[in-house]
Design an enzyme around this catalytic site. Sequence first.
Site, PDB file in Angstrom:
ATOM      1  N   ARG A  51       0.800  -1.229   0.000  1.00 25.65           N
ATOM      2  CA  ARG A  51       0.000   0.000   0.000  1.00 25.65           C
ATOM      3  C   ARG A  51       0.830   1.275   0.000  1.00 25.65           C
ATOM      4  NH1 ARG A  51      -2.687  -3.977   1.730  1.00 25.65           N
ATOM      5  NH2 ARG A  51      -0.734  -4.430   2.739  1.00 25.65           N
ATOM      6  N   THR A  52       1.798   1.370   0.883  1.00 34.04           N
ATOM      7  CA  THR A  52       2.504   2.645   1.032  1.00 34.04           C
ATOM      8  C   THR A  52       3.267   2.975  -0.244  1.00 34.04           C
ATOM      9  OG1 THR A  52       2.724   2.092   3.364  1.00 34.04           O
ATOM     10  CG2 THR A  52       3.987   3.971   2.576  1.00 34.04           C
ATOM     11  N   HIS A 129       5.223   5.843  11.402  1.00 30.60           N
ATOM     12  CA  HIS A 129       4.681   5.697  10.030  1.00 30.60           C
ATOM     13  C   HIS A 129       3.702   6.860   9.816  1.00 30.60           C
ATOM     14  CE1 HIS A 129       3.387   4.081   6.323  1.00 30.60           C
ATOM     15  NE2 HIS A 129       3.142   2.826   6.662  1.00 30.60           N
TER      16      HIS A 129
END
Length: 309
Positions: A51-52, A129
């Site tokens: 995802r990131t 994060h």
Amino acid sequence: MRHVIEPTDMSVDEIDQLIAIAEDIERGPNDYANRCEGRILASLFYEPSTRTRLSFESAMISLGGSVIGFSSADTSSAAKGESVADTIRAISCYADICAIRHSKEGAALVAAAYSRIPVINAGDGGHEHPTQTYTDLLTIHSVKKSLCGLTVGLCGDLKFGRTVHSLIKALSLYRDNEFVLVSPDELQVPEYITGILKDRGCLFERTSDLESCISRLDILYMTRVQRERFFNEADYVRLKDSYILNMSKLAKAKDSLAVLHPLPRVNEIAVEVDNDPRAKYFSQVQYGKYIRMALIMKLLEDRNGGGAC
Ligand code: CP
């Protein structure tokens, strides 16, 4: 030069602006199609990601920019022993902004110290994060229309879960939020995080029993037990299935509960929960792209002294 190493590198006002821009992007993404034309994002992923990494890359492409980078340390000169400091000096010659994920806590901070372009921490070990947190805040705002006055349960691996550390840091800046920290004893949130809650006068409690508190929660943030951060496999195996959210547990929760998870999930949310209207973790993935679009624009605009990126 602005960098985002932890969520509080943006003020509450700036986070609120990012959320407002991301919501505008959601309404009309085409209005943003050329905002970063001619700009380059370097995507430096020393550690696995779906995802990131891909949301950063999709975000930059959707802004009209381009992307370079690597998706594992093995395909970069890190495999030959190059330091993060030397790598970022090189990347500063090729790109306008970079997102870096690394297994070592502090790697993004080191990169920022040697960088001539804005550095965004895309996850450093078990530490922080921040862009996941902005994603989480946007998701919560989309559901609750506010980031204040919420009872927030965080459940699972609160020790190694960097998304948890960053989310608590950011959400505790908003008014009247209470935190219920649900974990096995071995995976409790680090003391420096509870210290922040105490300093800010936030109510919080620790428990190991999800079922005893689920009925009080407005937000339930489930997390994966972080196998890659354990020192031995036996401890991971013993703890990995400490919490499994299923429909029988969810039956005790409010109809207005929002269930979030940064993903990837392993066993901690049963697949049967996915179709419940309270499951927001797949919408959360989509919001991750919008908020990263907003953040890339902001950092590039700030670098240009407030002009277009
Ligand atoms: N949420 C998150 O960081 O997911 P990835 O590891 O897939 O990037």
